[in-house]
Motif scaffolding. Structure first.
Motif, PDB file in Angstrom:
ATOM      1  N   LEU A 145       4.880  78.503  49.415  1.00 25.79           N
ATOM      2  CA  LEU A 145       5.374  77.824  48.217  1.00 25.79           C
ATOM      3  C   LEU A 145       5.359  78.795  47.041  1.00 25.79           C
ATOM      4  N   VAL A 181       9.500  63.265  60.782  1.00 24.20           N
ATOM      5  CA  VAL A 181       8.831  62.008  61.133  1.00 24.20           C
ATOM      6  C   VAL A 181       9.865  60.895  61.265  1.00 24.20           C
ATOM      7  N   ALA A 182      10.774  60.844  60.280  1.00 27.78           N
ATOM      8  CA  ALA A 182      11.782  59.790  60.237  1.00 27.78           C
ATOM      9  C   ALA A 182      12.626  59.774  61.493  1.00 27.78           C
ATOM     10  N   ILE A 205       2.886  68.111  43.415  1.00 25.49           N
ATOM     11  CA  ILE A 205       3.917  67.866  44.435  1.00 25.49           C
ATOM     12  C   ILE A 205       3.934  66.387  44.819  1.00 25.49           C
ATOM     13  N   GLY A 206       2.748  65.818  45.010  1.00 23.33           N
ATOM     14  CA  GLY A 206       2.652  64.412  45.402  1.00 23.33           C
ATOM     15  C   GLY A 206       3.273  63.480  44.367  1.00 23.33           C
ATOM     16  N   ARG A 207       2.987  63.726  43.104  1.00 22.28           N
ATOM     17  CA  ARG A 207       3.497  62.834  42.061  1.00 22.28           C
ATOM     18  C   ARG A 207       5.005  63.005  41.829  1.00 22.28           C
ATOM     19  N   MET A 241       9.644  70.957  50.982  1.00 22.01           N
ATOM     20  CA  MET A 241       8.680  70.947  52.083  1.00 22.01           C
ATOM     21  C   MET A 241       8.333  69.508  52.509  1.00 22.01           C
ATOM     22  N   THR A 242       8.008  68.648  51.541  1.00 21.58           N
ATOM     23  CA  THR A 242       7.612  67.286  51.911  1.00 21.58           C
ATOM     24  C   THR A 242       8.799  66.496  52.454  1.00 21.58           C
ATOM     25  N   ARG A 264       7.029  63.518  44.363  1.00 16.51           N
ATOM     26  CA  ARG A 264       7.627  63.221  45.659  1.00 16.51           C
ATOM     27  C   ARG A 264       8.812  62.245  45.590  1.00 16.51           C
ATOM     28  N   PRO A 265       8.762  61.206  44.721  1.00 13.09           N
ATOM     29  CA  PRO A 265       9.884  60.246  44.716  1.00 13.09           C
ATOM     30  C   PRO A 265      11.179  60.820  44.151  1.00 13.09           C
ATOM     31  N   GLN A 276       9.252  67.489  56.089  1.00 14.53           N
ATOM     32  CA  GLN A 276       8.223  66.853  56.913  1.00 14.53           C
ATOM     33  C   GLN A 276       8.579  65.388  57.167  1.00 14.53           C
ATOM     34  N   SER A 277       9.060  64.713  56.103  1.00 12.03           N
ATOM     35  CA  SER A 277       9.404  63.289  56.234  1.00 12.03           C
ATOM     36  C   SER A 277      10.568  63.108  57.195  1.00 12.03           C
ATOM     37  N   ALA A 306      12.979  56.807  64.143  1.00 13.23           N
ATOM     38  CA  ALA A 306      14.255  56.139  64.338  1.00 13.23           C
ATOM     39  C   ALA A 306      14.679  56.184  65.804  1.00 13.23           C
TER      40      ALA A 306
END
Lengths: 206, 206
Positions: A4, A195-196, A132-134, A187-188, A136-137, A191-192, A200
């Motif tokens: 990063l 998983v997605a 990064i977390g905050r 990056m996030t 994320r949306p 990763q999603s 699915a």
């Protein structure tokens, strides 16, 4: 794999050493050890009107040092157009549409005060910065980073309570951090997605 | 909606004010202003052998203050069983399986040194802590938090270079932070799921 930090440096053009030069001294202390310069900056970032002169009033300044609530109330009373909330680009405005301006201003200056050597106001109220977390949306793209930086450069330019040297250091930090968040967001999302897709595929009938 | 901070406090049983009591003073300075106590702690967290006495040697201690590379090399040379990497629970071991022990130790003590008032070693090398973002790939559940805290409590208990008062403050910080990450992990996973479901629904034939 590029880290990063490496991506942030490459994309922003700011080396990590320059980005974190804010830690060489204590910017909060060097700017007078009060929240005011950071409140000015964040208010300028979200609001276009120049409110700095008001805060040069010594009586108000004394109040501000001990009463952040008063300050927040006073910023609400000052008429002025919005900077970020009235950006000409709808996609950029929408990033901020879910948050109240007063909250956004407070979140930003409390984070900046904490990060630049002042009291940990942000963590006491909201916990770890978790940048990064905050974020994320939101879709934090190169383009969004540049637009955020454009507004921050203008906000810095109109903040008289911050000296030129600190402005350079802070802008390097902002530039590097903006692209760090682009890299983190990418990056996030990757990763999603992985998983997605698995999810699915394994539950196609739902 | 309950904030990350509120969830962290409720689940951990540690109020935010107690979690961030580490900021009331400067723990790094109060522990001697050297990396050693934090290196001891993180080494104890990942390695079961008690290496602290080695570092009480004054000649080595002087070296350590100026040469973190030497220190890392020396920790590699010390035989001892692994704590986290040999945890009896496979699901917990797997969280750490992708990282080298020496890197994990360095990442942790550099973050702790920076967070507890010392030089920003972590950010200079890796960027913002971005706690939620960096933990995104792992399933940070209540159970994982408790197991992590169990090992950290044992590591603190065996770290002689940290005084009792600092240990209490640090454990409150760790406990609150562990559950802050549980809340953050839950939040980012929910966001991913909603994105995932929309994506999956709109492209059912893929």
């Amino acid at each position: 794999m590029q880290s990063l930090q490496d991506k942030a440096s490459e994309w922003s053009g700011v080396a990590a050493a320059d980005a974190f030069a804010i830690d060489d001294g204590n910017i909060f202390e060097s700017l007078g050890g009060t929240p005011q310069p950071f409140v000015d900056l964040s208010t300028n970032f979200y609001t276009r009107s120049a409110i700095a002169p008001l805060f040069l009033d010594q009586r108000l300044s004394a109040l501000i040092r001990t009463d952040l609530d008063f300050l927040l109330t006073s910023t609400r009373l000052i008429p002025g157009s919005n900077r970020v909330y009235e950006d000409e680009e709808e996609w950029f405005r929408e990033i901020f549409s879910g948050s109240k301006k007063e909250d956004a201003i407070q979140n930003q200056y409390e984070f900046l005060i904490q990060r630049m050597g002042g009291p940990p106001l942000f963590s006491e109220r909201r916990g770890h910065p978790a940048l990064i977390g905050r974020h994320r949306p939101f879709l934090v793209t190169h383009r969004a980073a540049e637009r955020w930086l454009h507004h921050m450069q203008q906000a810095l330019d109109t903040t008289e309570s911050i000296d030129a040297d600190s402005k350079v250091k802070m802008m390097n930090f902002f530039r590097h951090t903006a692209y760090f968040l682009v890299a983190g967001n990418e990056m996030t999302r990757k990763q999603s997605q992985s998983v997605a897709c698995k999810h699915a595929t394994s539950k196609p009938a739902e």
